[in-house]
Design an enzyme around this catalytic site. Structure first.
Site, PDB file in Angstrom:
ATOM      1  N   TYR A  30      -8.131   9.575  -7.234  1.00 47.85           N
ATOM      2  CA  TYR A  30      -7.752   9.939  -5.948  1.00 47.85           C
ATOM      3  C   TYR A  30      -6.274  10.229  -6.172  1.00 47.85           C
ATOM      4  O   TYR A  30      -5.527  10.289  -7.249  1.00 47.85           O
ATOM      5  CB  TYR A  30      -7.938   8.809  -4.841  1.00 47.85           C
ATOM      6  CG  TYR A  30      -7.149   7.662  -5.140  1.00 47.85           C
ATOM      7  CD1 TYR A  30      -5.723   7.703  -4.760  1.00 47.85           C
ATOM      8  CD2 TYR A  30      -7.632   6.605  -5.819  1.00 47.85           C
ATOM      9  CE1 TYR A  30      -4.958   6.471  -5.279  1.00 47.85           C
ATOM     10  CE2 TYR A  30      -7.021   5.411  -5.854  1.00 47.85           C
ATOM     11  CZ  TYR A  30      -5.574   5.510  -5.772  1.00 47.85           C
ATOM     12  OH  TYR A  30      -4.964   4.210  -5.982  1.00 47.85           O
ATOM     13  N   HIS A  64       0.615  -1.129  -0.253  1.00 52.79           N
ATOM     14  CA  HIS A  64       0.086   0.071  -0.129  1.00 52.79           C
ATOM     15  C   HIS A  64       0.938   1.189  -0.056  1.00 52.79           C
ATOM     16  O   HIS A  64       0.316   2.363  -0.186  1.00 52.79           O
ATOM     17  CB  HIS A  64      -0.939  -0.041   1.069  1.00 52.79           C
ATOM     18  CG  HIS A  64      -2.078  -0.842   1.102  1.00 52.79           C
ATOM     19  ND1 HIS A  64      -3.146  -0.738   0.363  1.00 52.79           N
ATOM     20  CD2 HIS A  64      -2.248  -2.309   1.630  1.00 52.79           C
ATOM     21  CE1 HIS A  64      -3.985  -1.877   0.503  1.00 52.79           C
ATOM     22  NE2 HIS A  64      -3.279  -2.672   1.242  1.00 52.79           N
TER      23      HIS A  64
END
Length: 110
Positions: A46, A13
Site C-alpha cells: 500500500y 498510525h
C-alpha cells in the site's frame, strides 16, 4: 531540539514533525504529516501519504498536539488536525466525512 517517539502502550498510525524557524517576520512553523511507517516491505502492498505545509492553523494544531503529549498542557480541540488519543468521538465524525466524500465522487449514472 526535542523528539517525542509516541505515547506508551498506544500504536502510532501517523507521523508528525514540526519545525519552528525564526524568520524576518517572526516565528514560522513548518509541519510534516505522514500516514506511513516508511517500511520497505509494506510499501509494496500500500501507499502512504505525506503532507508538508506552513499553514498557520495546522502549525498551531501541531504545537498544541506536542504540548499535550509531552504533558506541557491539556489536550485542546484542534482547528485542522484530529488526534484519536483525545478525539475518541471522532470515529463517527471521520466515518461521516469519508461517506460524504465517497458520495460526492460517486458516478451519477450508477
Amino acid at each position: 531540539m526535542q523528539v517525542v517517539q509516541g505515547v506508551r502502550n498506544l500504536k502510532t498510525h501517523a507521523k508528525i514533525c514540526i519545525v519552528v524557524r525564526r524568520e524576518s517576520h517572526g516565528l514560522q512553523r513548518y509541519v510534516h504529516v505522514g500516514t506511513g511507517n516508511y517500511n520497505e516491505i509494506t510499501a509494496r502492498i500500500y501507499s502512504d501519504v505525506s503532507f508538508f505545509t506552513a499553514d498557520p492553523d495546522i502549525g498551531a494544531d501541531a504545537s498544541a498536539f506536542f504540548n499535550a503529549i509531552t504533558g506541557r498542557s491539556e489536550p485542546l480541540s484542534y482547528r485542522r488536525l484530529s488526534a484519536a488519543l483525545w478525539d475518541c468521538g471522532k470515529r463517527s465524525s471521520v466515518s461521516s466525512m469519508r461517506k460524504r466524500s465517497i458520495r460526492s465522487r460517486a458516478c451519477p449514472h450508477g
